[in-house]
Motif scaffolding. Structure first.
Motif, PDB file in Angstrom:
ATOM      1  N   ARG A  39      35.721 -50.838 -73.292  1.00  0.00           N
ATOM      2  CA  ARG A  39      34.924 -51.696 -72.395  1.00  0.00           C
ATOM      3  C   ARG A  39      35.149 -53.170 -72.708  1.00  0.00           C
ATOM      4  NH1 ARG A  39      31.088 -47.497 -73.206  1.00  0.00           N
ATOM      5  NH2 ARG A  39      30.055 -48.674 -74.870  1.00  0.00           N
ATOM      6  N   LEU A  40      35.307 -53.501 -73.987  1.00  0.00           N
ATOM      7  CA  LEU A  40      35.608 -54.887 -74.361  1.00  0.00           C
ATOM      8  C   LEU A  40      36.948 -55.320 -73.778  1.00  0.00           C
ATOM      9  CD1 LEU A  40      35.099 -57.475 -76.001  1.00  0.00           C
ATOM     10  CD2 LEU A  40      36.204 -56.349 -77.948  1.00  0.00           C
ATOM     11  N   ALA A  41      37.942 -54.443 -73.864  1.00  0.00           N
ATOM     12  CA  ALA A  41      39.260 -54.766 -73.312  1.00  0.00           C
ATOM     13  C   ALA A  41      39.169 -55.012 -71.810  1.00  0.00           C
ATOM     14  CB  ALA A  41      40.240 -53.633 -73.604  1.00  0.00           C
ATOM     15  N   ASN A  42      38.434 -54.187 -71.104  1.00  0.00           N
ATOM     16  CA  ASN A  42      38.282 -54.379 -69.660  1.00  0.00           C
ATOM     17  C   ASN A  42      37.517 -55.661 -69.348  1.00  0.00           C
ATOM     18  OD1 ASN A  42      39.680 -52.093 -68.839  1.00  0.00           O
ATOM     19  ND2 ASN A  42      37.878 -50.779 -68.981  1.00  0.00           N
ATOM     20  N   SER A  43      36.521 -55.967 -70.180  1.00  0.00           N
ATOM     21  CA  SER A  43      35.776 -57.214 -69.991  1.00  0.00           C
ATOM     22  C   SER A  43      36.691 -58.426 -70.160  1.00  0.00           C
ATOM     23  CB  SER A  43      34.616 -57.279 -70.979  1.00  0.00           C
ATOM     24  OG  SER A  43      33.983 -58.534 -70.951  1.00  0.00           O
ATOM     25  N   GLU A  44      37.562 -58.385 -71.171  1.00  0.00           N
ATOM     26  CA  GLU A  44      38.488 -59.489 -71.395  1.00  0.00           C
ATOM     27  C   GLU A  44      39.481 -59.623 -70.240  1.00  0.00           C
ATOM     28  OE1 GLU A  44      38.638 -61.903 -73.935  1.00  0.00           O
ATOM     29  OE2 GLU A  44      36.606 -61.106 -73.957  1.00  0.00           O
ATOM     30  N   ARG A  45      39.909 -58.507 -69.686  1.00  0.00           N
ATOM     31  CA  ARG A  45      40.831 -58.568 -68.536  1.00  0.00           C
ATOM     32  C   ARG A  45      40.142 -59.188 -67.327  1.00  0.00           C
ATOM     33  NH1 ARG A  45      45.530 -56.493 -67.807  1.00  0.00           N
ATOM     34  NH2 ARG A  45      45.132 -55.888 -65.649  1.00  0.00           N
ATOM     35  N   ARG A  46      38.891 -58.822 -67.100  1.00  0.00           N
ATOM     36  CA  ARG A  46      38.161 -59.419 -65.978  1.00  0.00           C
ATOM     37  C   ARG A  46      38.005 -60.923 -66.159  1.00  0.00           C
ATOM     38  NH1 ARG A  46      34.510 -55.028 -66.711  1.00  0.00           N
ATOM     39  NH2 ARG A  46      34.733 -53.385 -65.137  1.00  0.00           N
ATOM     40  N   ARG A  47      37.608 -61.330 -67.366  1.00  0.00           N
ATOM     41  CA  ARG A  47      37.421 -62.758 -67.633  1.00  0.00           C
ATOM     42  C   ARG A  47      38.736 -63.518 -67.477  1.00  0.00           C
ATOM     43  NH1 ARG A  47      31.945 -64.337 -68.167  1.00  0.00           N
ATOM     44  NH2 ARG A  47      30.817 -62.636 -69.163  1.00  0.00           N
ATOM     45  N   ALA A  48      39.804 -62.942 -67.995  1.00  0.00           N
ATOM     46  CA  ALA A  48      41.106 -63.609 -67.905  1.00  0.00           C
ATOM     47  C   ALA A  48      41.545 -63.736 -66.451  1.00  0.00           C
ATOM     48  CB  ALA A  48      42.143 -62.833 -68.713  1.00  0.00           C
ATOM     49  N   ALA A  49      41.390 -62.681 -65.682  1.00  0.00           N
ATOM     50  CA  ALA A  49      41.785 -62.738 -64.274  1.00  0.00           C
ATOM     51  C   ALA A  49      40.934 -63.734 -63.509  1.00  0.00           C
ATOM     52  CB  ALA A  49      41.678 -61.345 -63.647  1.00  0.00           C
ATOM     53  N   ARG A  50      39.647 -63.777 -63.831  1.00  0.00           N
ATOM     54  CA  ARG A  50      38.761 -64.735 -63.156  1.00  0.00           C
ATOM     55  C   ARG A  50      39.147 -66.166 -63.506  1.00  0.00           C
ATOM     56  NH1 ARG A  50      33.018 -63.236 -64.605  1.00  0.00           N
ATOM     57  NH2 ARG A  50      33.785 -61.292 -63.683  1.00  0.00           N
ATOM     58  N   PHE A  51      39.496 -66.414 -64.763  1.00  0.00           N
ATOM     59  CA  PHE A  51      39.892 -67.763 -65.166  1.00  0.00           C
ATOM     60  C   PHE A  51      41.180 -68.178 -64.462  1.00  0.00           C
ATOM     61  CE2 PHE A  51      42.364 -70.515 -68.020  1.00  0.00           C
ATOM     62  CZ  PHE A  51      41.520 -71.605 -68.078  1.00  0.00           C
ATOM     63  N   LEU A  52      42.119 -67.254 -64.338  1.00  0.00           N
ATOM     64  CA  LEU A  52      43.397 -67.565 -63.694  1.00  0.00           C
ATOM     65  C   LEU A  52      43.312 -67.505 -62.178  1.00  0.00           C
ATOM     66  CD1 LEU A  52      45.819 -65.566 -66.024  1.00  0.00           C
ATOM     67  CD2 LEU A  52      45.410 -68.033 -66.013  1.00  0.00           C
ATOM     68  N   GLY A  53      42.184 -67.046 -61.644  1.00  0.00           N
ATOM     69  CA  GLY A  53      42.061 -66.913 -60.194  1.00  0.00           C
ATOM     70  C   GLY A  53      42.968 -65.839 -59.636  1.00  0.00           C
ATOM     71  N   ALA A  54      43.145 -64.763 -60.418  1.00  0.00           N
ATOM     72  CA  ALA A  54      44.096 -63.713 -60.030  1.00  0.00           C
ATOM     73  C   ALA A  54      43.435 -62.542 -59.317  1.00  0.00           C
ATOM     74  CB  ALA A  54      44.821 -63.199 -61.276  1.00  0.00           C
ATOM     75  N   GLY A  55      42.155 -62.642 -59.000  1.00  0.00           N
ATOM     76  CA  GLY A  55      41.488 -61.522 -58.337  1.00  0.00           C
ATOM     77  C   GLY A  55      41.095 -60.441 -59.325  1.00  0.00           C
ATOM     78  N   GLU A  56      40.599 -59.332 -58.798  1.00  0.00           N
ATOM     79  CA  GLU A  56      40.148 -58.238 -59.650  1.00  0.00           C
ATOM     80  C   GLU A  56      41.348 -57.503 -60.230  1.00  0.00           C
ATOM     81  OE1 GLU A  56      37.278 -55.999 -61.601  1.00  0.00           O
ATOM     82  OE2 GLU A  56      37.104 -57.843 -60.423  1.00  0.00           O
TER      83      GLU A  56
END
Length: 410
Positions: free
Chosen positions: A49-66
């Motif tokens: 779950r931590l890994a998925n949370s980090e992926r969401r945050r990273a994508a949101r920061f880069l503006g890459a969508g879900e």
């Protein structure tokens, strides 16, 4: 100028600072996880779950969508290391343990970028209070020459870090997170197949329920309507046969009644058959059948039909019944003044949308509510899912209500 610098460096610095605190928390949890993680399923599942949370945050920061997420950790019993070793999501999420290693130097850059400029101003103004106690550019300041040369250099360097280096570092960190924690194509394909199986299981169950309900309805209509008419018809003919010799006039009247009963039975039988596959579809096609429904609707209906091409019979029937049920619901429950029906082909799919300007509040439910709404939409959903279609209902309180249906034609 300062606002532009803060708008570039502020979010990046915030992103890296939050990552640092999460890395510190992870670092504190590593010893316990190494000792007890294999024994506690929740600990290993939490890492995924931590890994998925980090992926969401990273994508949101880069503006890459879900982003695509790692599948949940495999269910296992405490101490089941065999399942743990086979868990691809857990093995991929172990890369999160690299966070504490990289976050210390990244935080150092952020601190220099954020606090370097204010510290330079303070050092240049207050060094006289404590000569040698303030440092600028890492050098202790004990004269005005050092203060007026190192101070501006530190100020400019700090702003340069905040403007260019910190955003680049944050983007690099986010990109690395997306790459390192990305699920494999095999995992994604497995998840897609599992979701597909779940969808097909639900649609199959819905189709079976819908088919059973349809058979019960047809049986009820035939038993209560047509069969009763035929029994009455047989009795009248029998009585007429018995009274033919003694009272021809009464027998003739009975035969007239029997003829009327036969016509009524044929009408009811045609009605039952029409609910199974409307003859108008075979006679006029889907466009003609939907046009007839729109013409019979007591409300104004705007019909927009595109090029449909060849549509399978099952899809035609499903689309026809969706329009028929929707117009019936609108007439009975919506208090609408206008209905819009859109029907068109989109690639290998048939798109259907029915919109009304009524009061809204429609819901899909197995049982009707106090106003008699809901069960018809449930039947529509089952009919659509039975041929692997999709239906979406949008009906906020106050309206408008839109039913969108996508039916595969391939």
């Amino acid at each position: 100028m300062l606002k532009k610098i803060l708008s570039r460096g502020g979010p990046a610095a915030g992103y890296l600072v939050i990552r640092f605190f999460k890395a510190v928390t992870l670092l504190a949890a590593i010893p316990i996880s190494l000792i007890l993680g294999w024994l506690i399923p929740g600990a290993t599942a939490g890492l995924v779950r931590l890994a998925n949370s980090e992926r969401r945050r990273a994508a949101r920061f880069l503006g890459a969508g879900e982003p695509e997420l790692l599948p949940p950790a495999l269910p296992r019993l405490p101490g089941d290391v065999v399942t743990l070793g086979r868990d691809k999501s857990f093995r991929r999420s172990l890369r999160c343990l690299l966070m504490p290693v990289v976050m210390v130097p990244e935080l150092a850059v952020v601190v220099c970028a954020v606090f370097g400029a204010p510290a330079a101003v303070v050092g240049m103004l207050l060094w006289k209070l404590d000569p040698g106690g303030f440092s600028l550019m890492g050098v202790s300041v004990d004269n005005w020459l050092e203060a007026l040369t190192n101070g501006p250099a530190q100020f400019v360097g700090s702003l340069a870090l905040l403007t260019w280096v910190v955003p680049a570092l944050a983007r690099a960190h986010a990109s690395a997170v997306l790459d390192l924690l990305e699920p494999s194509q095999e995992q994604l394909e497995t998840v897609r197949l599992e979701q597909r199986v779940e969808e097909l299981t639900k649609s199959r169950a819905g189709a079976v329920d819908s088919h059973g309900a349809e058979l019960r309805r047809i049986e009820r209509d035939l038993h209560d309507g047509t069969q009763a008419q035929l029994v009455s018809l047989a009795m009248r003919i029998g009585i007429a046969k018995q009274t033919m010799a003694q009272d021809p006039e009464k027998a003739a009247k009975l035969l007239d009644d029997a003829r009327d009963g036969a016509e009524q039975a044929m009408t009811e039988l045609r009605g039952v058959l029409r609910t199974m596959y409307p003859p108008i579809l075979a006679d006029r096609g889907l466009v003609g059948a939907v046009s007839a429904l729109a013409a019979r609707c007591p409300l104004p209906v705007q019909l927009r039909v595109g090029e449909l091409g060849d549509v399978p019979a099952a899809v035609e029937a499903a689309a026809y019944f969706v329009v028929a049920e929707s117009l019936t619901n609108v007439t009975k429950h919506s208090a609408a003044g206008h209905v819009d029906v859109q029907l068109e082909r989109r690639g290998s799919e048939l798109y259907l949308a029915i919109t009304d300007d009524g009061i809204g509040g429609a819901r899909v439910s197995e049982q009707s509510d106090l106003l008699g709404r809901g069960s018809g939409l449930h039947g529509m959903l089952h009919r659509v899912q039975a041929i692997d279609g999709q239906m979406e209902l949008q009906s906020p309180i106050g309206g408008p209500t839109t039913v969108e249906v996508i039916l595969p034609c391939g």
